[in-house]
Design an enzyme around this catalytic site. Structure first.
Site, PDB file in Angstrom:
ATOM      1  N   GLY A  95     -16.234  -4.079   9.051  1.00 23.96           N
ATOM      2  CA  GLY A  95     -16.415  -4.289   7.618  1.00 23.96           C
ATOM      3  C   GLY A  95     -17.770  -3.860   7.070  1.00 23.96           C
ATOM      4  O   GLY A  95     -18.186  -4.348   6.018  1.00 23.96           O
ATOM      5  N   ILE A 106      -0.892   1.941   8.778  1.00 17.95           N
ATOM      6  CA  ILE A 106      -0.434   2.963   7.834  1.00 17.95           C
ATOM      7  C   ILE A 106       0.442   2.293   6.782  1.00 17.95           C
ATOM      8  O   ILE A 106       1.462   1.678   7.105  1.00 17.95           O
ATOM      9  CB  ILE A 106       0.315   4.091   8.582  1.00 17.95           C
ATOM     10  CG1 ILE A 106      -0.701   4.802   9.498  1.00 17.95           C
ATOM     11  CG2 ILE A 106       0.951   5.067   7.603  1.00 17.95           C
ATOM     12  CD1 ILE A 106      -0.114   5.866  10.378  1.00 17.95           C
ATOM     13  N   ASP A 133      -4.038  11.085   5.848  1.00 24.46           N
ATOM     14  CA  ASP A 133      -5.351  11.735   5.694  1.00 24.46           C
ATOM     15  C   ASP A 133      -5.274  13.109   5.021  1.00 24.46           C
ATOM     16  O   ASP A 133      -6.024  14.025   5.367  1.00 24.46           O
ATOM     17  CB  ASP A 133      -6.051  11.861   7.069  1.00 24.46           C
ATOM     18  CG  ASP A 133      -6.316  10.502   7.701  1.00 24.46           C
ATOM     19  OD1 ASP A 133      -6.513   9.524   6.960  1.00 24.46           O
ATOM     20  OD2 ASP A 133      -6.312  10.416   8.945  1.00 24.46           O
ATOM     21  N   MET A 152      -6.689  -0.024   9.746  1.00 23.74           N
ATOM     22  CA  MET A 152      -6.069   0.777  10.789  1.00 23.74           C
ATOM     23  C   MET A 152      -4.537   0.709  10.808  1.00 23.74           C
ATOM     24  O   MET A 152      -3.911   1.031  11.810  1.00 23.74           O
ATOM     25  CB  MET A 152      -6.651   0.395  12.165  1.00 23.74           C
ATOM     26  CG  MET A 152      -8.155   0.581  12.253  1.00 23.74           C
ATOM     27  SD  MET A 152      -8.736   2.165  11.559  1.00 23.74           S
ATOM     28  CE  MET A 152      -8.922   3.122  13.048  1.00 23.74           C
ATOM     29  N   HIS A 207     -12.610   8.368   5.619  1.00 21.51           N
ATOM     30  CA  HIS A 207     -12.195   8.845   6.938  1.00 21.51           C
ATOM     31  C   HIS A 207     -13.403   9.492   7.636  1.00 21.51           C
ATOM     32  O   HIS A 207     -14.122  10.278   7.022  1.00 21.51           O
ATOM     33  CB  HIS A 207     -11.050   9.850   6.782  1.00 21.51           C
ATOM     34  CG  HIS A 207     -10.519  10.317   8.096  1.00 21.51           C
ATOM     35  ND1 HIS A 207      -9.696   9.534   8.876  1.00 21.51           N
ATOM     36  CD2 HIS A 207     -10.720  11.456   8.784  1.00 21.51           C
ATOM     37  CE1 HIS A 207      -9.411  10.183   9.991  1.00 21.51           C
ATOM     38  NE2 HIS A 207     -10.017  11.358   9.959  1.00 21.51           N
TER      39      HIS A 207
END
Ligand code: GAR
Length: 192
Positions: free
Chosen positions: A20, A97, A150, A95, A114
């Site tokens: 974080g 999707i 991405d 992490m 990213h």
């Protein structure tokens, strides 16, 4: 993206899975007058995420949603986003999707950071792969989230030189410093 009118800040949710540091950095920037967003909700897919401590420290509501059963999780997340009037979602080391359905519902309002110079090195283990391929540079990218991993439109990018002494973790550290510069700047860019 809706432009910012007057001094009102755009309510943002930050999704995390780990340390974080980007979350903390975004919270700190959000408190500055000339950054047009506030962090109003933290969502994590695990209660082990160290970054959850910033919920208490900065008095921001947190929700843990495992995101294993996607349809149910989507419904829960959408409920909390609505409750908090969230207008922008920032993925910061999240992490999981997100489902296509969820992304479509929030189309153009989900952004991600990213740790590579996209379109190079989508997915995981970016630093490891960049070093293995003897790249001279790597970096980080803030981009819109679309159903294709991405691959959404790039908002900001920052390059970092890879030295011969770099390993996966030294490179990750160097890049993280740049992430902390470009993530708040990218939000400011799309909201101003
Ligand atoms: C950051 O380096 C971020 O770019 C990366 O995870 C790290 C989270 O660090 N994200 C991804 O790899 C997404 N595919 P943080 O928890 O300290 O912000």
């Amino acid at each position: 993206m809706r432009k910012l009118i007057g001094p009102k800040k755009i309510k943002t949710a930050v999704f995390i899975s780990g340390k974080g540091s980007n979350l903390k950095n975004l919270i700190q920037f959000s408190k500055l007058k000339n950054y047009p967003f506030s962090v109003d909700l933290i969502i994590s897919n695990t209660n082990q995420a160290k970054g959850l401590k910033y919920s208490k420290q900065y008095k921001i509501k947190k929700k843990i949603i495992k995101y294993d059963k996607k349809i149910k999780s989507d419904q829960k997340i959408l409920y909390f986003l609505k409750q908090k009037k969230i207008k922008l979602i920032c993925l910061a080391g999240f992490m999981k999707i997100l489902s296509n359905n969820f992304i479509k519902k929030f189309q153009g309002k989900i952004i991600n950071i990213h740790p590579s110079l996209l379109p190079k090195y989508k997915g995981l283990n970016t630093h490891f792969r960049a070093i293995k391929n003897r790249e001279k540079f790597s970096g980080c990218t803030v981009h819109y989230v679309t159903p294709k991993l991405d691959s959404g439109k790039i908002i900001l990018q920052k390059k970092v030189k890879i030295s011969s002494k770099d390993n996966h973790s030294s490179l990750a550290k160097k890049i993280l410093k740049k992430e902390h510069l470009i993530y708040p700047a990218a939000i400011k860019k799309i909201l101003s």
